[in-house]
Write a protein that holds these residues in place. Structure first.
Motif, mmCIF file in Angstrom:
data_model
loop_
_atom_site.group_PDB
_atom_site.id
_atom_site.type_symbol
_atom_site.label_atom_id
_atom_site.label_comp_id
_atom_site.label_asym_id
_atom_site.label_seq_id
_atom_site.Cartn_x
_atom_site.Cartn_y
_atom_site.Cartn_z
ATOM 1 N N ARG A 445 -5.277 -59.959 5.763
ATOM 2 C CA ARG A 445 -6.197 -60.928 5.182
ATOM 3 C C ARG A 445 -5.520 -62.295 5.299
ATOM 4 O O ARG A 445 -4.410 -62.477 4.805
ATOM 5 N N VAL A 446 -6.164 -63.234 5.968
ATOM 6 C CA VAL A 446 -5.556 -64.539 6.265
ATOM 7 C C VAL A 446 -6.230 -65.616 5.417
ATOM 8 O O VAL A 446 -7.414 -65.915 5.588
ATOM 9 N N VAL A 447 -5.448 -66.198 4.504
ATOM 10 C CA VAL A 447 -5.936 -67.257 3.628
ATOM 11 C C VAL A 447 -5.390 -68.588 4.125
ATOM 12 O O VAL A 447 -4.174 -68.786 4.165
ATOM 13 N N SER A 448 -6.271 -69.482 4.522
ATOM 14 C CA SER A 448 -5.862 -70.779 5.048
ATOM 15 C C SER A 448 -6.331 -71.882 4.113
ATOM 16 O O SER A 448 -6.931 -71.626 3.065
ATOM 17 N N LEU A 449 -6.069 -73.123 4.492
ATOM 18 C CA LEU A 449 -6.529 -74.276 3.721
ATOM 19 C C LEU A 449 -7.614 -74.986 4.517
ATOM 20 O O LEU A 449 -7.397 -75.363 5.675
ATOM 21 N N GLY A 450 -8.793 -75.166 3.898
ATOM 22 C CA GLY A 450 -9.887 -75.845 4.573
ATOM 23 C C GLY A 450 -10.675 -74.961 5.504
ATOM 24 O O GLY A 450 -11.421 -75.449 6.356
ATOM 25 N N LYS A 451 -10.542 -73.645 5.347
ATOM 26 C CA LYS A 451 -11.269 -72.689 6.183
ATOM 27 C C LYS A 451 -11.657 -71.493 5.320
ATOM 28 O O LYS A 451 -11.073 -71.263 4.257
ATOM 29 N N GLU A 452 -12.603 -70.729 5.827
ATOM 30 C CA GLU A 452 -12.933 -69.480 5.158
ATOM 31 C C GLU A 452 -11.825 -68.461 5.406
ATOM 32 O O GLU A 452 -11.185 -68.457 6.468
#
Length: 466
Positions: A445-452
């Motif tokens: 699960r990839v949690v980024s900044l400014g993206k879903e």
């Protein structure tokens, strides 16, 4: 103070001899670069251990290409180091002030004591006409006050001039930036001083580096304004990243689209954890403080907002980590990849990455850090964190994995290998530097900044035929 015959050396055919006061990132690099350009240089520092190391060709910090350059010119004899400023001043004609201007402990103002002490020491020890060249980043108005300081300390009858030549080097690229500058700014220089500086920088000038001559205040403001603009650009895209998250947009694609506009450009539009290091944070705060002193309140207000947005990014990453760990990091293992404030340096001054790691530790997490170069400097600041010699050891048993500095070797690390040893396959990509599809394909699960958030594709179940 006079600027008459400021470089009246014994032999008119001699090239100017150089002293560099301060041998940190700026000074050591500048001294080595001047030697590479063919000048005799002596570097001065109050720390005998640093002088001993540099004299042996060892650099006490990580900067690509610098150890080789120093070792080369210590061997040629063009470059040497000393703790004796009187000796260095006596044998030199041009004296570069390259000491630090850290933030004061009790305010946002710059601490100018090192610059003042270095300048006064050079002035007191002048034995023949000389040129004092400030390179340190200082608040506007400093150089004018230093000229008065020099006038009080210079021996009678010795000609001296003080000018400003701000530095524009980037950590990790300091050698190239010094040898091949994109501009050379000379503030407050007389025709004689300008001629001397053009001689010193003859090689980059011949290679096309433009020379901008101006008054002292403009030269002082150029560097801090450049840093303030870059900081503003970073905080702008991070503010837009918040909108993207709320609206379901992708800030990286948005930044690519903005970057095609030649008026904007793509550089410094990477949303993420924000800026840090020894320059941008202190410089925008010093500009804020000085702007208020001068009554320029709009500039001060803008810098305040830039700083607040930047600091909020750290809290955002902490919050995302807490959620990823199930609502609390207490007694959870957290793996951190990267703690230097940016790649290709071991500098952790005001590093947002190290700040996040330390904050999670204070919340009760068991934080294990790996950085290709900054483990040592980080440990000196936060010895209570755990440190690993490779990414896999940092990730063992992690409830969440954080990528906080975009070192190439950390960006390219195998998500499959990491997935075998973590407790929970969730990665916080705080620099938007990973390939989310690649990581999701490996079950992350990839949690980024400014993206879903990108989640792994659900497994396809095939019903058995009866």
């Amino acid at each position: 103070m006079t600027n008459q015959n400021i470089l009246a050396v014994d032999d008119a055919t001699d090239r100017p001899r150089i002293s560099v006061i301060g041998t940190g990132y700026l000074g050591a690099t500048h001294a080595a670069a001047m030697a590479e350009m063919g000048f005799d240089v002596v570097g001065v520092d109050q720390d005998p251990r640093k002088v001993e190391a540099l004299s042996a060709g060892r650099v006490p910090f990580f900067e690509p290409g610098l150890p080789e350059l120093i070792e080369k010119h210590v061997a040629t004899g063009r470059l040497r180091f000393t703790t004796d400023i009187a000796e260095a001043t006596a044998v030199s004609d041009v004296h570069f002030i390259c000491v630090g201007t850290p933030q004061q402990a009790t305010s946002f103002a710059a601490n100018l004591s090192y610059v003042e002490d270095a300048t006064a020491a050079v002035a007191k020890n002048l034995t023949h006409p000389g040129l004092i060249v400030g390179k340190s980043t200082v608040p506007v108005g400093t150089a004018a006050r230093l000229r008065l300081l020099v006038a009080r300390h210079v021996p009678a009858g010795v000609g001296v001039e003080l000018i400003w030549n701000p530095e524009f080097l980037r950590e990790g690229k300091a050698v190239d930036d010094t040898l091949s500058p994109d501009r050379i700014v000379l503030g407050g220089a007389s025709p004689a001083a300008e001629a001397t500086m053009r001689e010193l920088y003859a090689l980059p000038i011949a290679a096309g580096a433009p020379v901008i001559t101006c008054d002292l205040p403009t030269a002082e403001l150029v560097k801090v304004s450049a840093n303030a603009f870059l900081a503003t650009k970073i905080s702008f895209i991070n503010a837009i990243a918040e909108v993207c998250e709320a609206a379901g947009a992708d800030v990286s694609v948005l930044a690519d689209a903005l970057g095609h506009d030649v008026r904007i450009g793509r550089q410094f539009l990477n949303a993420g954890l924000g800026f840090g290091g020894g320059c941008l944070p202190k410089d925008i705060r010093a500009l804020m403080h000085r702007s208020k002193e001068l009554g320029a309140h709009q500039a001060a207000g803008l810098m305040q907002q830039v700083d607040e947005i930047n600091m909020a990014q750290r809290q955002s990453v902490i919050d995302k980590t807490v959620v990823a760990a199930g609502g609390s990091v207490l007694n959870k293992r957290i793996g951190v990849l990267g703690v230097a404030f940016k790649p290709f340096t071991d500098d952790v001054r005001d590093s947002p990455a190290l700040n996040v790691a330390a904050a999670l530790h204070l919340r009760g997490a068991q934080v294990t850090v790996h950085d290709p170069e900054a483990n040592g400097t980080a440990r000196a600041n936060f010895p209570t964190l755990s440190y690993a010699s490779n990414p896999l050891d940092a990730a063992i048993g992690a409830s969440a994995l954080l990528v906080l500095t975009e070192w190439p070797e950390l960006v390219d690390v195998s998500p499959e290998s990491l997935g075998e040893i973590v407790e929970n396959r969730v990665v916080i990509d705080a620099r938007n530097c990973l390939d989310p599809e690649r990581w999701a394909a490996a079950g992350w699960r990839v949690v980024s900044l400014g993206k879903e958030t990108v989640v792994p594709a659900p497994a396809v179940r095939v019903a058995a035929l009866v």
